[in-house]
Motif scaffolding. Structure first.
Motif, mmCIF file in Angstrom:
data_model
loop_
_atom_site.group_PDB
_atom_site.id
_atom_site.type_symbol
_atom_site.label_atom_id
_atom_site.label_comp_id
_atom_site.label_asym_id
_atom_site.label_seq_id
_atom_site.Cartn_x
_atom_site.Cartn_y
_atom_site.Cartn_z
ATOM 1 N N LEU B 82 0.547 -1.224 0.329
ATOM 2 C CA LEU B 82 0.180 0.577 -0.043
ATOM 3 C C LEU B 82 0.830 0.790 -0.100
ATOM 4 O O LEU B 82 0.341 1.850 -0.344
ATOM 5 N N GLU B 83 1.601 1.199 1.179
ATOM 6 C CA GLU B 83 2.385 2.211 0.939
ATOM 7 C C GLU B 83 3.564 2.493 -0.977
ATOM 8 O O GLU B 83 3.411 3.698 -1.257
ATOM 9 N N LYS B 86 1.336 4.246 -3.171
ATOM 10 C CA LYS B 86 0.885 5.905 -2.634
ATOM 11 C C LYS B 86 2.217 6.270 -3.166
ATOM 12 O O LYS B 86 2.000 7.276 -3.753
ATOM 13 N N GLU B 89 2.070 7.388 -6.830
ATOM 14 C CA GLU B 89 0.647 7.536 -7.161
ATOM 15 C C GLU B 89 -0.163 6.546 -7.769
ATOM 16 O O GLU B 89 -0.395 7.134 -8.787
ATOM 17 N N GLU B 91 -3.021 4.793 -6.029
ATOM 18 C CA GLU B 91 -3.659 4.140 -5.175
ATOM 19 C C GLU B 91 -5.271 3.938 -5.447
ATOM 20 O O GLU B 91 -5.510 3.772 -3.987
ATOM 21 N N ASP B 92 -4.580 4.452 -6.032
ATOM 22 C CA ASP B 92 -6.002 4.045 -7.193
ATOM 23 C C ASP B 92 -6.406 2.550 -7.381
ATOM 24 O O ASP B 92 -7.394 1.994 -8.250
ATOM 25 N N GLY B 113 -6.136 -0.321 4.220
ATOM 26 C CA GLY B 113 -6.892 0.229 2.724
ATOM 27 C C GLY B 113 -6.932 -0.840 2.104
ATOM 28 O O GLY B 113 -6.989 -0.309 0.501
#
Ligand code: B12
Ligand SMILES: Nc1nc2c(ncn2[C@@H]2O[C@H](COP(=O)(O)OP(=O)(O)O)[C@@H](O)[C@H]2O)c(=O)[nH]1
Ligand SMILES: [Mg+2]
Lengths: 326, 141
Positions: B82-83, B86, B89, B91-92, B113
């Motif tokens: 997840l990190e 993110k 860019e 994270e979608d 998440g």
């Protein structure tokens, strides 16, 4: 719902080599390409033509993905960036696919000079050549020096894809017997470089000799003619991949020096234009003209109209409905 | 001709095995089920790093990144993934998981998440349905 970035905006980022933008635009062209996407591709096409495009073909299991991985390492060591489009067959039943080429290419990621994209062959009507070659354009416009396309050498679409490359490499595994004969019959003419993979295996020498003998027979005499080399490679012994890169580079130089590159570019343009035209027609049959098709089919089965007449009627009607942006 | 309908893009999924976990029976079951439902499944093979998987998922531009974990390392690997998404860019991207994960951890992973976790004995059809729903909820991209 997420924020959808317009394709034109993505196109600008593609020119800067932005990997996520390249990836997203490939997704959009693969899923059909609405007018907005086509417009972005048309714009980006102006920035293509710099990459050397290499088609790599051979039967499943021949060792293509393994070879691509090693070849990418060679190109990176020589300071060049590489884009890869790896194509795997779709299930004829569901249209879905398990794309496994990446399994062999695992150690290539996390290098920004390498971009790998997997693609499925899709259903019979879908057409593979257009999206695959659009993806090549996107990698070319994104600044990759070399673009490799991996695809099995069966089916017209796959053959057309490798025909749209500057250099075509045919991968032959030793001991495939009749299979190898069959594939050679179809792709012998289109090979610019032959590879005999798995050269660590004892039966590879036989395959090398057979291939060389066959190439001798088809050799036209004369100066300045490209002589198709046979390059043995082994991923076990880590041999042959530098030689393979050198052979591809030599072929590229040959095209430039002899002027054959002009004819090759024309051939590529022809293949692509015809492919897209075919796809538009097929797509139109499958969707827009479906109702009309049914009517015509009825007339043909009842002998009121012959198949040729029906086809001409359909194509004439289609002229009205085809939009530029297809 | 389900795949010629241009309005419905084929769902792209990456299925990944990260770390030393060598259990690949489940992930292969899931891969086949998704393929038979008409999706494109990119399989990474065993023993990948989170960095490799995230980079590959971005290049493949998958709708869903699915990670199968039976090694007990899930509380370490999911946060890392997840990190990285993110930081890059991305994270979608929808993140899903499966394998052997205790209930308490599942709760915590949802809070972090992770979008969907489907454990042992989940019928394949349920995985297919929930993937379709996740992509529909996300919308066109
Ligand atoms: C078969 C098995 C093995 C086989 C694996 C064969 C193979 N190639 O896969 C072998 C014998 C090799 C093996 C070895 C080991 N195993 Co083992 N193994 C199992 C066992 C009995 C079943 C796993 C299985 O295949 N299930 C069937 C499949 C279909 O189910 P699944 O993987 O759960 O997948 C389903 C769902 O989880 C979901 N799913 C799975 N992935 C994903 C991904 C996404 C995105 C989604 C949406 C859904 C999803 O969908 C699937 C279908 O419903 C489990 C016990 C168990 N109850 O799970 C132990 C188990 C996983 N093993 C365990 C252990 C400890 C080991 C070993 C370390 C043992 C040892 N000391 O040597 C080694 C490690 C091997 C390694 N390198 O990782 C432990 C793990 C403990 C933990 N997590 O804390 C378990 C839980 C047994 C136990 N109760 O202790 N094992
Ligand atoms: N012995 C040996 N095996 C190889 C070599 N190259 C590939 N293979 C094996 O051949 C099989 C198919 O390879 P792969 O690259 O996936 O083939 P593809 O289907 O043509 O992409 C795999 O099991 C590889 O490990 C090689 O040089 N030597
Ligand atoms: Mg392959």
């Amino acid at each position: 719902m997420i924020n959808r970035i317009p394709s034109m905006e993505l196109a600008e980022r593609v020119r800067e080599g932005h990997l996520r933008a390249i990836a997203r635009l490939i997704t959009r062209v693969e899923s059909g390409g609405d007018p907005e996407v086509r417009q972005a591709l048309a714009e980006l096409y102006k920035s293509t033509g710099r990459a050397h495009v290499v088609g790599i073909t051979g039967v499943p299991g021949a060792g293509k993905s393994t070879l691509v991985t090693q070849l990418v390492h060679e190109y990176r060591a020589s300071g060049r960036t590489v884009g890869v489009v790896a194509i795997d067959p779709s299930s004829p039943f569901s249209g879905g696919a398990i794309l496994g080429d990446r399994i062999r290419m695992g150690d290539l990621v996390s290098d920004p000079g390498v971009f790998i994209r997997s693609m499925a062959t899709r259903g019979t009507l879908g057409g593979l050549a257009r999206p695959a070659l659009d993806a090549v354009d996107l990698l070319d416009a994104g600044g990759f020096d070399v673009v490799l396309i991996e695809t099995v050498g069966v089916g017209q679409d796959e053959v057309d894809i490798v025909r749209a490359a500057h250099t075509t490499v045919v991968v032959n595994a030793p001991g495939l017997g009749d299979d190898v004969q069959a594939i050679k019959a179809g792709v012998l003419e289109i090979a610019d470089v032959h590879v005999v993979s798995k050269a660590d295996r004892p039966d590879s020498n036989k395959t090398i000799q057979e291939l060389k003998a066959m190439l001798m027979m088809s050799l036209e005499p004369g100066e300045g003619i490209w002589r198709v080399p046979v390059v043995p490679t082994s991923s076990e012994k880590h041999t042959g991949f530098g030689e393979l890169m050198a052979a591809i580079d030599r072929h590229s130089e040959h095209l430039e020096r002899s002027g054959e590159i002009t004819e090759r570019r024309r051939q590529i343009a022809l293949t692509r234009v015809v492919k897209v035209a075919e796809e538009i027609v097929r797509d139109n049959f499958a969707r827009d003209s479906r109702s009309q098709t049914e009517e015509l089919l009825k007339k043909v089965t009842q002998r009121e109209l012959d198949p040729h007449g029906a086809a001409v009627t359909l194509l004439k009607a289609m002229k009205e409905t085809i939009h530029e942006s297809h | 001709m389900q795949n010629n309908d241009n309005s419905a893009a084929v769902i792209r999924v990456m299925l990944a095995k990260i770390g030393l976990d060598g259990h690949d029976r489940g992930i292969k079951v899931v891969a086949r089920a998704l393929r038979d439902a008409g999706m494109d499944v990119v399989y990474t093979g065993l023993h990948r790093t989170p960095e490799e998987v995230v980079d590959a998922a971005i290049q493949e531009d998958v709708d869903i990144l699915g990670i199968s974990l039976l090694s007990g390392a899930h509380m370490h690997i999911f946060p890392k993934v997840l990190e990285l998404l993110k930081a890059k860019e991305a994270e979608d991207m929808i993140v899903a998981g499966g394998g052997v994960i205790p209930d308490d951890d599942v709760k915590e992973l949802y809070q972090m998440g992770v979008d969907k976790i489907l454990l042992q004995d989940t019928p394949p059809q349920e995985i297919i349905d929930s993937f379709r729903q996740l992509v529909a909820e996300r919308g066109a991209r």
